[in-house]
Design a protein around this motif. Structure first.
Motif, PDB file in Angstrom:
ATOM      1  N   ASP A 280      26.263 -63.241  19.106  1.00 27.22           N
ATOM      2  CA  ASP A 280      27.622 -63.550  19.545  1.00 27.22           C
ATOM      3  C   ASP A 280      27.823 -65.058  19.637  1.00 27.22           C
ATOM      4  O   ASP A 280      27.213 -65.748  20.457  1.00 27.22           O
ATOM      5  N   LYS A 457      31.394 -61.333  18.634  1.00 27.48           N
ATOM      6  CA  LYS A 457      31.088 -59.895  18.651  1.00 27.48           C
ATOM      7  C   LYS A 457      32.355 -59.054  18.548  1.00 27.48           C
ATOM      8  O   LYS A 457      32.299 -57.900  18.101  1.00 27.48           O
ATOM      9  N   THR A 469      23.414 -56.752  20.969  1.00 28.71           N
ATOM     10  CA  THR A 469      24.142 -58.025  20.982  1.00 28.71           C
ATOM     11  C   THR A 469      23.406 -59.032  21.840  1.00 28.71           C
ATOM     12  O   THR A 469      23.023 -58.723  22.971  1.00 28.71           O
TER      13      THR A 469
END
Length: 477
Positions: A280, A457, A469
């Motif tokens: 991310d 993300k 993530t």
């Protein structure tokens, strides 16, 4: 119009007027004989067979220049307890520290005053010095090289500058969205290995000035060496020249680097059960990267992997990735693939840089290309063209004498057959459509690859299987 230009035009008009005006176009050059391009493999000479010091020589008398490249196998891949951060700052500190007689920047100033060049570089395997100088300054250059190798200074100022520069690189590394994706991909596939460790600010801050001197004395001087000699040398002078400049060994060299077998790396990927790793990072662009484990450099599948990779993503604008993702759909800034071959394994990367809003479409399209359907529908003409393109590039392996020697060292480190280059073209020509389908199933299929996506993300579907993530500086979970 100046007189030279007028004279040139007049001569051209006169010559053209001599041609029969009734002749067919091109008749005036049809009898010109163009000699066939002859290619001979360069004759590399091995001066030393010592297991600790390899010396390779390739004569090149075209210019009055001598080149000497010394590679020390002193990186963390050989000495696994050595901090990568230390090896990263070492080249800059060595250059900036100077020598006993020429401290600090004075060494570089004197060396460059002769029109000479010096390169110091390092990676996970090696520290490499490349010296180039005009042959008329042989004695001066020899004395300076000997001093640089035997009497280096690793002073406080050189240490602080090198450490500061690396620290800034680490702080800015996440600004490069492509570099971020590849870094996390390597952390994922090389878990527990030196190649899977990222540079760390905290580790960098723990380094001390004296660590450089200790590394030089206890590791670099005790490591294996490859010495490449090229340019206008007399072969007979090389052994004595090297004996005069090289520092003696101070210990027992480590012979082999840390290995990574395909089974080991595939096990790493399966254990984590991560099929889609989202890194991310706020950005207007995303990178979609698929990676898979491939065969060793000297594996029989090497040639088929090269050809299929060219068709899939390695062939520039003619590849499936560029034609279907960029040209047809306009979805990519760049899209390609490439295998990185090591002595005991390879990693194949499939990569596309795209806008954040088109990430899912690109992800799906890459997956559609990397299927048995694609591999089964490759035409004989495509195979022929791919082979021809690969073979046309073959000659560029031999345009630079130092690069020829570097490749030879790499092939020996990877335990390639002695006749590897001589047979390369024949092996590429032997690749069949059946070979492409076979290696495609094993190494290129999407369901056998792991995805790393760097970017926001929010631009990625939340229902991707095996999804994790993390942030840019988070460890692999």
């Amino acid at each position: 119009m100046n007189i030279i230009k007028k004279l040139t035009i007049s001569i051209f008009v006169f010559l053209f007027s001599l041609v029969n005006l009734d002749a067919a176009p091109g008749d005036f050059v049809k009898d010109v004989k163009i000699p066939a391009l002859e290619f001979h493999f360069p004759q590399i000479k091995e001066i030393s067979r010592d297991s600790d010091t390899r010396i390779l020589y390739l004569e090149n008398s075209e210019f009055p220049i001598k080149t000497l490249e010394i590679t020390f196998y002193a990186g963390p891949d050989f000495y696994t307890k050595t901090p990568f951060e230390l090896v990263e700052i070492f080249p800059e500190a060595w250059k900036k520290g100077g020598t006993t007689s020429h401290p600090g920047e004075n060494f570089a100033e004197v060396w460059e005053s002769y029109g000479s060049k010096l390169r110091v570089a390092s990676d996970l395997d090696t520290v490499t010095l490349t010296f180039s100088w005009l042959s008329r300054y042989d004695q001066e250059s020899k004395a300076l090289i000997s001093e640089f190798l035997k009497q280096p200074i690793f002073g406080k100022e050189a240490f602080e500058i090198a450490r500061l520069q690396l620290g800034e690189q680490i702080k800015r590394r996440n600004d490069n969205i492509v570099g971020l994706a590849f870094r996390k991909a390597n952390e994922l596939v090389y878990q527990g290995k030196v190649k899977g460790k990222a540079l760390s600010l905290s580790a960098l801050e723990q380094l001390k000035e004296e660590d450089l001197e200790e590394y030089y004395k206890n590791q670099l001087l005790s490591s294996r060496r490859s010495i490449l000699v090229s340019g206008k040398w007399n072969q007979e002078e090389i052994p004595q020249f090297l004996a005069d400049i090289l520092p003696p060994f101070s210990g027992t060299p480590v012979q082999e680097s840390q290995g990574s077998s395909p089974d080991e790396l595939n096990k790493n990927l399966k254990q984590k059960e991560i099929k889609n790793l989202i890194v991310d990072k706020a950005n207007t662009q995303n990178v979609v990267l698929f990676l898979g484990v491939g065969p060793a450099h000297n594996d029989k599948d090497f040639y088929a992997v090269q050809v299929l990779n060219y068709l899939v993503g390695g062939g520039g604008f003619t590849s499936y990735f560029m034609s279907k993702i960029r040209s047809d759909k306009g979805l990519a800034y760049s899209s390609s693939s490439h295998p990185v071959f090591e002595k005991d394994h390879s990693v194949i990367y499939f990569f596309t840089q795209t806008k954040s809003q088109s990430t899912t479409e690109v992800y799906n399209l890459m997956g559609e290309i990397l299927t048995d359907t694609t591999f089964s529908n490759i035409k004989e003409e495509e195979l022929k063209n791919a082979k021809e393109a690969i073979l046309n590039k073959f000659i560029f392996l031999f345009t630079d004498s130092v690069e020829i020697l570097r490749n030879e060292v790499r092939f020996r480190e990877h335990k390639m057959p002695k006749d590897y280059l001589k047979n390369y073209r024949d092996k590429i020509q032997e690749v069949t459509l059946a070979d492409l389908r076979r290696v495609g199933k094993i190494y290129f299929r999407r369901d056998k690859l792991t995805a790393v996506i760097s970017g926001p993300k929010s631009s990625v579907s939340s229902d991707l299987p095996g999804q994790k993530t993390i942030g840019p500086e988070d460890p692999i979970p």
